[in-house]
Motif scaffolding. Structure first.
Motif, mmCIF file in Angstrom:
data_model
loop_
_atom_site.group_PDB
_atom_site.id
_atom_site.type_symbol
_atom_site.label_atom_id
_atom_site.label_comp_id
_atom_site.label_asym_id
_atom_site.label_seq_id
_atom_site.Cartn_x
_atom_site.Cartn_y
_atom_site.Cartn_z
ATOM 1 N N THR A 19 0.836 -1.204 0.000
ATOM 2 C CA THR A 19 0.000 0.000 0.000
ATOM 3 C C THR A 19 0.872 1.255 0.000
ATOM 4 O O THR A 19 2.073 1.203 0.219
ATOM 5 N N LYS A 20 0.225 2.388 -0.242
ATOM 6 C CA LYS A 20 0.947 3.655 -0.387
ATOM 7 C C LYS A 20 1.539 4.142 0.935
ATOM 8 O O LYS A 20 1.289 3.568 1.990
ATOM 9 N N GLY A 24 -4.116 3.677 2.511
ATOM 10 C CA GLY A 24 -4.189 2.237 2.299
ATOM 11 C C GLY A 24 -4.381 1.827 0.854
ATOM 12 O O GLY A 24 -4.617 0.653 0.561
ATOM 13 N N CYS A 25 -4.268 2.766 -0.100
ATOM 14 C CA CYS A 25 -4.480 2.421 -1.512
ATOM 15 C C CYS A 25 -3.396 1.476 -2.021
ATOM 16 O O CYS A 25 -2.249 1.553 -1.600
ATOM 17 N N SER A 26 -3.791 0.630 -2.966
ATOM 18 C CA SER A 26 -2.848 -0.337 -3.543
ATOM 19 C C SER A 26 -1.789 0.361 -4.403
ATOM 20 O O SER A 26 -2.048 1.381 -5.043
ATOM 21 N N GLN A 36 -6.951 3.501 -8.075
ATOM 22 C CA GLN A 36 -6.286 3.216 -6.808
ATOM 23 C C GLN A 36 -6.006 4.532 -6.089
ATOM 24 O O GLN A 36 -4.861 4.924 -5.887
ATOM 25 N N ASN A 52 2.961 4.621 6.705
ATOM 26 C CA ASN A 52 3.088 3.175 6.510
ATOM 27 C C ASN A 52 4.439 2.731 7.085
ATOM 28 O O ASN A 52 5.500 3.089 6.572
#
Ligand code: ADP
Ligand code: MG
Ligand code: ZN
Length: 476
Positions: A19-20, A24-26, A36, A52
């Motif tokens: 994820t970024k 939480g985007c792919s 995304q 993250n």
């Protein structure tokens, strides 16, 4: 006048997190545009970034692998600029207090090893992507990449030629792949490089004015672009002019660089500490936990290959350029009695095939197990080195294993003394003139006789036995 060139590289490596960096985007590559994205990476008002943790883990791995000093407390910074692919109007990066500084790597060059300094490593978010080929009088923007994590690795201006810069870049590329923190795919833009170049009269200490070539996305382009830029600087200076500090782009079709914009200075970006994120505190247990996960790195692996498999430095260097290649070699070497012979077959035959077919080692048409089997067949005299070449070609073509090929084609080497002797008798009887000449001292004819015997046995006679028996028969 003799000039010396001075080169420093800034490498951007996309980190392989799922994820970024702040949402939480792919991060998966290749999805339909703008599928995304979320309010955070789209830069909507009223949302907050959440770091993250994996991004920090990966940055730490690279920091340790490049012998950097890691900051116990580092800081996020806003880098402000306007561009359509940057919805927030600023990029979250690190500036005054990066996560790591003062490192170095050792680069292997033809004339020895060279240490190149790493100024700093910092984390940041990627921008989106503009697509100018949409067909209309407009550009399209894809924000899937917005917020994908990057590390930027900034080198000291320690390199002195395009080749050195290329070798440094390959080494950094190998490191991120060894660490498995970046897929290293230059075509998809997950590993890209800006090159800073200046020249100065030989012997002068002060650096010349530099230009920066942005977004080079292949090793070949990097070296070519630097060559061109050095040449351009020299022309300007020799004509009595002055190099203008600026940002340039490489045009691979015309093999030249062109001006993109005047050089921006740090103050143009109005950097300031990111108010939406706390300072990043990395304590000792965190650092130690990451250090414990570091794999064996190229230098250590190279030293071990020299010792454990008794390989020459050259072989060990080449086989450890990538982790996949090193693993391939180790699998093969573990299955056959002669690691050096396995190394020879990998370095010449296999890498040759991969090179001409544009494949990587993990797409190899010959498995490590089959390559080891081929080496075994040579070692136990089932086939000669020469026949092995034919077998190898068939392996590449058919994907079959060497034993099957040897059986199917009847390529087993003839080591039966009486069979070989019979052929030799026939050859000597067919060539009485040459036999007489040999006896009168023209021993160079040995090659002729060996050739005749090999022809009759379709190359399958064991060459050592042929030589030995021939010498006896001709000299009796
Ligand atoms: P920026 O390009 O963002 O302004 P820096 O000023 O820190 O960042 O420099 C970036 C890169 O330029 C570094 O890799 C550094 O080694 C290199 N560099 C700095 N001065 C020179 C110079 N005179 N010639 C060649 N490279 C240089
Ligand atoms: Mg720069
Ligand atoms: Zn998002």
């Amino acid at each position: 006048m003799e000039f010396e060139s001075v080169i420093g590289l800034e490498v951007h490596a996309q980190l392989k997190t799922k994820t970024k960096i702040f949402c939480g985007c792919s991060t998966a590559f290749g999805a339909p545009p703008n599928t995304q994205v979320c309010p955070v990476c789209l830069g909507m008002p009223g949302v907050l970034p959440v770091l993250n943790r994996k991004v920090v883990d990966y940055a730490l791995k690279m920091a340790f692998a490049t012998h950097c000093t890691v900051a116990g407390e580092s800081q996020w910074a806003r880098k402000n600029y306007f561009y359509p692919d940057l919805p927030k109007g600023y990029q979250i990066s690190q500036f005054a207090l990066p996560i790591a500084e003062h490192g170095h790597i050792v680069v292997q060059l033809e004339n020895g090893a060279k240490r190149v300094g790493i100024t700093r490593i910092h984390m940041e978010e990627d921008a989106g992507k503009l697509n100018h080929d949409s067909g209309g009088p407009f550009s399209m923007v894809d924000l899937n990449r917005t917020g994908v994590p990057l590390i930027e690795i900034v080198s000291e201006p320690d390199m002195r030629s395009p080749e050195e810069a290329g070798a440094y870049l390959r080494q950094i590329h190998a490191l991120v792949r060894y660490l498995e923190i970046c897929d290293g795919n230059m075509e998809e833009g997950s590993f890209r490089c800006d090159a800073n170049i200046s020249i100065r009269p030989q012997g002068q200490e002060e650096f010349g004015t530099r230009t920066e070539i942005k977004n080079l996305n292949s090793f070949k382009h990097v070296e070519k672009a630097i060559y061109y830029e050095i040449y351009r600087h020299r022309e300007i200076i020799e004509d009595g002019g002055k190099v203008v500090q600026e940002t340039r782009l490489w045009d691979p079709d015309r093999n030249q660089t062109f001006s993109m914009r005047g050089k921006e200075e740090a103050h143009d970006y109005r950097y300031f500490p990111e108010p939406d994120l706390l300072p990043l505190v990395i304590d000792n247990p965190w650092m130690e936990a990451i250090q414990a996960t570091l794999p064996e790195l190229p230098e250590a692996k190279k030293a071990r290959f020299e010792k454990q498999y008794e390989l020459p430095a050259y072989d060990a260097q080449l086989l450890t350029t990538s982790r996949d290649l090193a693993d391939y070699f180790e699998t093969a070497a573990g299955l056959c009695p002669d690691p050096k012979l396995a190394s020879n077959w990998i370095m010449t035959a296999l890498l040759g095939v991969l090179n001409t077919t544009g494949k990587t080692i993990d797409q190899s048409p010959v498995s490590a197990k089959d390559l080891a089997e081929l080496v075994c067949l040579i070692k136990d005299n089932t086939i000669s080195g020469k026949i092995a070449k034919t077998v190898f070609e068939a392996m590449v073509e058919t994907g079959k294993n060497p034993k099957t090929i040897v059986e199917e084609k009847g390529l087993v080497q003839v080591t039966d003394l009486s069979a070989i002797s019979a052929v030799i008798d026939a050859v000597v009887a067919e060539n009485p003139g040459q036999a007489a000449e040999y006896k009168s001292g023209k021993t160079k004819l040995m090659g002729f006789f060996v050739g005749q015997v090999m022809k009759k046995t379709k190359g399958q006679a064991n060459p050592n036995i042929v030589n030995e028996v021939l010498r006896k028969k001709l000299e009796e």
